[in-house]
Design a protein around this motif. Sequence first.
Motif, short mmCIF file in Angstrom:
data_model
loop_
_atom_site.label_atom_id
_atom_site.label_comp_id
_atom_site.label_asym_id
_atom_site.label_seq_id
_atom_site.Cartn_x
_atom_site.Cartn_y
_atom_site.Cartn_z
N GLU A 110 40.18 26.94 -17.74
CA GLU A 110 41.07 26.13 -18.18
C GLU A 110 41.60 25.79 -19.24
N LEU A 111 40.77 26.03 -20.31
CA LEU A 111 41.11 25.79 -22.00
C LEU A 111 41.99 27.01 -22.32
N ALA A 112 41.55 28.39 -21.54
CA ALA A 112 42.41 29.58 -22.00
C ALA A 112 43.81 29.46 -21.19
N ALA A 113 44.03 28.75 -20.06
CA ALA A 113 45.19 28.84 -19.55
C ALA A 113 46.04 27.86 -20.25
N ALA A 114 45.50 26.72 -20.61
CA ALA A 114 46.43 25.66 -21.48
C ALA A 114 46.78 26.38 -22.67
N ALA A 115 45.95 27.02 -23.46
CA ALA A 115 46.00 27.51 -24.79
C ALA A 115 47.21 28.71 -24.65
N ARG A 116 47.22 29.29 -23.37
CA ARG A 116 48.12 30.20 -23.26
C ARG A 116 49.72 29.65 -22.95
N LEU A 117 49.80 28.93 -22.10
CA LEU A 117 50.85 27.86 -21.88
C LEU A 117 51.50 27.67 -23.19
N ASP A 151 61.67 25.03 -16.27
CA ASP A 151 62.36 23.77 -16.58
C ASP A 151 61.50 23.26 -17.75
N ALA A 152 60.78 24.19 -18.36
CA ALA A 152 59.78 23.89 -19.57
C ALA A 152 60.44 23.32 -20.77
N GLU A 153 60.03 22.44 -21.57
CA GLU A 153 60.64 22.34 -22.84
C GLU A 153 59.66 22.50 -23.96
N LEU A 154 60.11 23.10 -24.76
CA LEU A 154 59.22 23.78 -25.99
C LEU A 154 59.09 22.84 -26.99
N VAL A 155 58.14 22.83 -27.57
CA VAL A 155 57.81 21.77 -28.65
C VAL A 155 57.18 22.71 -30.01
N PRO A 156 58.28 22.90 -30.61
CA PRO A 156 58.02 23.75 -31.80
C PRO A 156 57.13 22.87 -33.08
N PHE A 157 56.47 23.99 -33.72
CA PHE A 157 55.71 23.30 -34.74
C PHE A 157 56.56 22.85 -35.89
N THR A 158 56.16 21.70 -36.41
CA THR A 158 56.54 21.05 -37.63
C THR A 158 55.57 20.79 -38.60
N ALA A 159 56.03 20.74 -39.86
CA ALA A 159 55.05 20.17 -41.01
C ALA A 159 54.60 18.79 -40.72
N GLN A 160 55.35 17.87 -40.14
CA GLN A 160 54.92 16.56 -39.93
C GLN A 160 54.01 16.30 -38.77
N SER A 190 52.23 22.09 -31.98
CA SER A 190 53.14 22.66 -31.23
C SER A 190 52.74 22.76 -29.82
N GLY A 191 53.60 22.99 -28.78
CA GLY A 191 53.06 22.96 -27.28
C GLY A 191 54.16 23.25 -26.42
N ILE A 192 54.20 22.56 -25.25
CA ILE A 192 54.91 22.78 -24.31
C ILE A 192 54.98 21.89 -23.26
N ASP A 193 55.95 21.23 -22.69
CA ASP A 193 56.20 20.12 -21.60
C ASP A 193 56.56 20.63 -20.43
N LEU A 194 55.78 20.42 -19.39
CA LEU A 194 55.93 21.10 -18.22
C LEU A 194 56.34 20.09 -16.85
N PRO A 195 57.02 20.26 -15.84
CA PRO A 195 57.27 19.35 -14.89
C PRO A 195 55.90 19.50 -14.03
N THR A 196 55.38 18.43 -13.57
CA THR A 196 54.14 18.32 -12.65
C THR A 196 54.33 17.36 -11.63
N SER A 197 53.24 17.48 -10.80
CA SER A 197 53.15 16.47 -9.33
C SER A 197 51.76 16.17 -9.22
N GLY A 198 50.97 15.82 -10.18
CA GLY A 198 49.61 15.66 -10.38
C GLY A 198 49.48 14.45 -9.66
N PRO A 199 48.10 13.85 -9.15
CA PRO A 199 48.06 12.54 -8.76
C PRO A 199 48.42 11.35 -9.59
N ASN A 200 48.30 11.59 -10.99
CA ASN A 200 48.71 10.29 -11.81
C ASN A 200 50.11 10.47 -12.38
N ALA A 201 50.84 11.44 -11.79
CA ALA A 201 52.22 11.74 -12.00
C ALA A 201 53.16 10.83 -11.26
#
Length: 728
Positions: A355-362, A398-407, A411-422
Amino acid sequence: MSTSLTPTRPVPPAPAPASAKPGKRRARALTWAQVRSSLPAALRKLDPRELLGSPVLFVVELGAVVTTVLAVVEPSGFAIAIAIWLWLTVLFGTLAEAIAESRGKAQASSLRATQKQTTARRVDAPADTLATGTGLDRLPTVEVPSSSLAVGDVVVVAAGETIPGDGDVIEGVASVDESAITGESAPVIRESGGDRSAVTGGTVVLSDQIVVRITAPAGSTFVDRMIALVEGSERQKTPNEIALNVLLTTLTIVFVLAVATLQPFAIYSGERQSLLVLIALLVCLIPTTIGALLSAIGIAGMDRLVQRNVLAMSGRAVEAAGDVDVLLLDKTGTITHGNRFATEVMPVGQVTAQELAAAARLSSLADETPEGRSIVDLVERVYPSVAAEAHDGGELADAELVPFTAQTRMSGIDLPTSGPNAGPGDLRRIRKGAGSAVGRWVHASGAHVSDAAAAELAAHIEAVSSQGGTPLVVAEQVGRGPARVLGVVRLKDVVKDGLRERFDELRAMGIRSVMVTGDNAITARAIAAEAGVDDVLAEATPEDKMALIRREQEGGRLVAMAGDGTNDAPALAQSDVGVAMNTGTTAAKEAGNMVDLDSNPTKLIEIVEIGKQLLITRGALTTFSVANDIAKYFAILPAMFLALFPQLGVLNIMQLSSPESAILSAVIFNALIILVLVPLALRGVKYRPSSASDLLRRNLLIYGVGGLIAPFIGIKLIDLVVSALPGF
């Protein structure tokens, strides 16, 4: 992975093991083809003006001239033979130097073949615009010959084009083929804003496009300087070589006076000696062997460095390398590969490693930094099932990239989801970054991290940090629910292969290694322990490096420094031996007195070995030259005075056939031994790491005793041949 998210930066190839580098272009010490091609140059060097720099050979040539005159005035087989062999003695000496120079000229010819007139696309803009260093590739360009480029000009070089001159990359990143210079087929990365920004004229861009600011005018590029150096046109005698020349000159003067005084004593005794015999005695007693080979030894030392892709700016640097006591190495890019790489994922709580590897990769798919690419590589290598199950094309559409900033320090990514809490429009947000930054992001979502999870996370971070690594924390939030920490990705500086063994060799040579780095003490000590370095200077500024070098030098020690960055330039200039990596900046290469074209810091061990080999070879052949004079006393002196003093017959232990045969045999041996030792002078005496006393003992045993015995055997064998000839 979607096309839009594919990194455009070329990924550098994996470095070759250190053991694969040494001697890849090593040539044979001597071939008949080299001898034949060097003969014309050797004959030209018989010019007395050329020999003035070698007093020993100059005296031998004067003797050859006089004996030639005597052989013409009073012809005899003995006189003609002596004249011929004296000329051969001088010729063999000049031949040794010519062969050594021809090897350098062959290297220069291959380098000169890389130079060609190219068309450069020079940016046509005012100086203030060029100074900005951004957006220059979009400005208009004008095509000009590369020979017309001046320092400060800015050129654009695209894939497939030749870089027109030495310079620094000020915009862009590209892979470059430097095989014409380094001999390596693997491309290298050149990019702006770092320690890998320097480029060399004549190399070819393979991918992408770079903007280069020219730093050297036409005719004085790096390759031009290499050609001049390997051809020997700028080679100056080193202090040790000058000192040995003074010693040889002094010995020659002493023997000239000693031989000159023999004639008055001989006249007084009623046995006047011929000038021919006195000249033969003088030539045999002066140190002709080392005098003839001295220059070849020095040239061959620099040539051995060139064969290993190291350019020495002077012979002084090669000799200094042989006496180095302390070796300073910059960590980043020298001991380590220069970029941190992901080596492990460390999940927290109930999270699995997959799970951690998949999230880190994404979160790293769109991260074009070396660290981000290494995370993707780690997951695909260690957890192939995770990568195989991902459907990057649809999942990231439809992913949105979140670039690294000094502030944010994340960094990361925002993905569309359809989970139980979504809910409608909810996203799965994944973040990775510094522990404190990710922690604030998690708490801002309203999440509460249990004490057990917090303790486990802190333990992972402490473990990574204490071992010199960098911890990246990964967390995710699904919909509007609370975020959760998934775990830690370990980043670490990767030590180059083979370094520990090389540092063991340094210790065997009596050389202390010191790693110099700007990292904190914990990280520095961890890297030093892994690499096998003796000492560490952490959190070092350029001033700290200079202070350390000066302290060592004030203690009478010679210091060598290897580095590749602009911040290493002052230390490289201060060091007795400064080895700059070819991948480094122009400032570093200008400051050092050697450049390693392979950018392999382990090469410094070879540089030290070659320096020691140069000194040992010179000492060994000097010992041999002095020792073999003893046999000549037993050959010539009894032959000169046996008629007057029959008691000297006891010194004729070689039982030489006749006075003429004894003298001629000594002269012939004196000439032939130079030719026999030429391959050894070019190849060098093999160096084995050991103490100075062991080296001295070995030198005396092999070359002292060997130099004592060999002439007795050689002169006797030659005498057997000479005595069989008519007239002897």
